[in-house]
Design a protein around this motif. Sequence first.
Motif, short mmCIF file in Angstrom:
data_model
loop_
_atom_site.label_atom_id
_atom_site.label_comp_id
_atom_site.label_asym_id
_atom_site.label_seq_id
_atom_site.Cartn_x
_atom_site.Cartn_y
_atom_site.Cartn_z
N SER A 1 0.84 -1.30 -0.04
CA SER A 1 0.06 0.05 0.07
C SER A 1 0.73 1.21 -0.03
O SER A 1 0.41 2.38 -0.08
CB SER A 1 -0.87 0.17 1.19
OG SER A 1 -0.14 -0.06 2.40
N SER A 2 2.29 1.01 0.11
CA SER A 2 3.14 2.17 0.01
C SER A 2 4.05 2.25 -1.27
O SER A 2 4.32 1.12 -1.85
CB SER A 2 3.60 2.36 1.34
OG SER A 2 4.80 1.31 1.33
N VAL A 3 4.34 3.50 -1.53
CA VAL A 3 5.35 3.82 -2.72
C VAL A 3 6.51 4.67 -1.90
O VAL A 3 6.18 5.50 -1.27
CB VAL A 3 4.65 4.33 -3.79
CG1 VAL A 3 4.02 3.35 -4.45
CG2 VAL A 3 3.97 5.50 -3.36
N THR A 4 7.61 4.86 -2.75
CA THR A 4 8.57 5.81 -2.39
C THR A 4 8.78 6.67 -3.44
O THR A 4 9.04 6.27 -4.62
CB THR A 4 10.17 4.98 -2.32
OG1 THR A 4 9.66 4.05 -0.99
CG2 THR A 4 10.99 5.73 -1.78
N ILE B 1 3.13 7.51 0.88
CA ILE B 1 4.36 7.79 0.10
C ILE B 1 5.55 8.11 1.07
O ILE B 1 5.17 8.99 2.12
CB ILE B 1 4.11 9.12 -0.90
CG1 ILE B 1 3.05 8.85 -1.99
CG2 ILE B 1 5.39 9.45 -1.46
CD1 ILE B 1 3.28 10.21 -2.66
N ASN B 2 6.36 7.38 0.96
CA ASN B 2 7.57 7.68 1.72
C ASN B 2 8.79 8.43 1.06
O ASN B 2 8.90 8.07 -0.33
CB ASN B 2 8.26 6.29 2.25
CG ASN B 2 7.21 5.47 3.11
OD1 ASN B 2 6.56 6.11 4.02
ND2 ASN B 2 6.77 4.27 2.49
N LEU B 3 9.79 9.12 1.75
CA LEU B 3 10.83 9.52 0.88
C LEU B 3 11.90 10.06 2.05
O LEU B 3 11.73 10.00 3.32
CB LEU B 3 10.51 11.03 0.45
CG LEU B 3 9.93 12.01 1.01
CD1 LEU B 3 11.01 13.06 1.33
CD2 LEU B 3 8.92 12.89 0.07
N GLU C 1 4.94 14.39 6.87
CA GLU C 1 5.53 14.24 8.25
C GLU C 1 6.79 13.73 8.58
O GLU C 1 7.40 12.66 7.98
CB GLU C 1 4.66 13.31 9.07
CG GLU C 1 3.18 13.95 8.85
CD GLU C 1 2.76 14.96 9.73
OE1 GLU C 1 3.65 14.96 10.89
OE2 GLU C 1 1.88 15.83 9.46
N LEU C 2 7.69 14.37 9.12
CA LEU C 2 9.20 14.11 9.46
C LEU C 2 9.03 12.72 10.56
O LEU C 2 8.08 13.06 11.58
CB LEU C 2 9.97 14.94 10.32
CG LEU C 2 11.41 14.58 10.58
CD1 LEU C 2 12.26 14.40 9.35
CD2 LEU C 2 11.89 16.03 11.64
N ILE C 3 9.55 11.71 10.10
CA ILE C 3 9.45 10.67 11.08
C ILE C 3 10.77 10.07 11.86
O ILE C 3 11.10 9.37 12.68
CB ILE C 3 8.73 9.17 10.47
CG1 ILE C 3 9.60 8.86 9.38
CG2 ILE C 3 7.42 9.61 10.52
CD1 ILE C 3 9.13 7.64 8.77
N GLY C 4 11.78 10.61 11.36
CA GLY C 4 12.94 10.41 11.96
C GLY C 4 14.35 10.99 11.27
O GLY C 4 14.23 11.68 9.98
N VAL D 1 26.70 13.78 6.63
CA VAL D 1 25.68 14.46 6.81
C VAL D 1 24.47 13.94 6.91
O VAL D 1 24.25 12.69 6.62
CB VAL D 1 25.81 15.10 5.01
CG1 VAL D 1 24.09 16.02 4.99
CG2 VAL D 1 26.68 15.83 4.53
N GLY D 2 23.76 14.61 7.74
CA GLY D 2 22.24 14.03 8.16
C GLY D 2 21.44 13.73 7.26
O GLY D 2 21.44 14.41 6.00
N GLY D 3 20.37 13.09 7.39
CA GLY D 3 19.25 12.80 6.76
C GLY D 3 17.94 12.82 7.24
O GLY D 3 17.89 12.88 8.58
N ARG D 4 16.88 12.92 6.60
CA ARG D 4 15.54 13.04 7.15
C ARG D 4 14.81 12.06 6.54
O ARG D 4 14.81 11.90 5.20
CB ARG D 4 15.05 14.32 7.03
CG ARG D 4 15.62 15.45 7.73
CD ARG D 4 15.16 16.82 7.38
NE ARG D 4 15.65 17.83 8.28
CZ ARG D 4 15.07 18.77 9.01
NH1 ARG D 4 13.65 18.67 8.62
NH2 ARG D 4 15.75 19.69 9.94
N TYR D 5 13.90 11.55 7.29
CA TYR D 5 12.78 10.55 6.76
C TYR D 5 11.26 11.05 6.87
O TYR D 5 11.04 11.44 7.70
CB TYR D 5 12.92 9.07 7.47
CG TYR D 5 14.24 8.30 7.14
CD1 TYR D 5 14.28 7.61 6.00
CD2 TYR D 5 15.49 8.81 7.83
CE1 TYR D 5 15.56 6.88 5.78
CE2 TYR D 5 16.73 8.32 7.35
CZ TYR D 5 16.79 7.36 6.53
OH TYR D 5 18.10 6.80 6.40
#
Length: 183
Positions: free
Chosen positions: A98-101, A136-138, A157-160, A173-177
């Motif tokens: 049910s999810s896409v990136t 949708i994830n990114l 929504e920022l999740i991590g 370098v940091g990243g965001r999910y």
Amino acid sequence: MTDSVQQKSLKPVPSVELLDSPLSVGDLNDLCDATELAIDAGGGFGWVQLPNRGILEGFWRGVLAMPVRTLFVARLDGVICGSAQLVRAAKNNEAQASSVTLTGLFIAPWARGQGLSRRLLDLVEKTAQKEGYKIINLDMRETQKAAIALYESTGYELIGKHPYYAQIDGEFVGGRYYYKKLN
């Protein structure tokens, strides 16, 4: 031609589309040119150093050949100036069906400021929703401030955060999910 006609400036024509056919030679060149400029400007999808043109051409042909990926392009006056990809889970991954990136959304520096990123993102989301996806994830480097602002302003929504997401010139370098639930 009168002075009033000469003084009128033509507005650029922005457009976005799902690319579902092989790239023409001109479109492939435009896409590679835009990719090179985006990489030079510090954006996008993993490359830090410019690969040679043959690698870029092979990359884009490969994206179109992969059934789990859909390529979207942005154009300004008919010239491809950016893209985004929607990546589906493998068929055997029922738990994430049910999810896409969303990955690789970029606009070449010369075409920025025309609203193309938002239009591209909107088309990606509408396509995912139409295909029945719910989420949708990114993810991205935290240095991509414009992208972060775009996603956060459109309901992602920022999740991590990951402090060691990528390494550029020997420095981490940091990243965001992020995720977004589609209606």
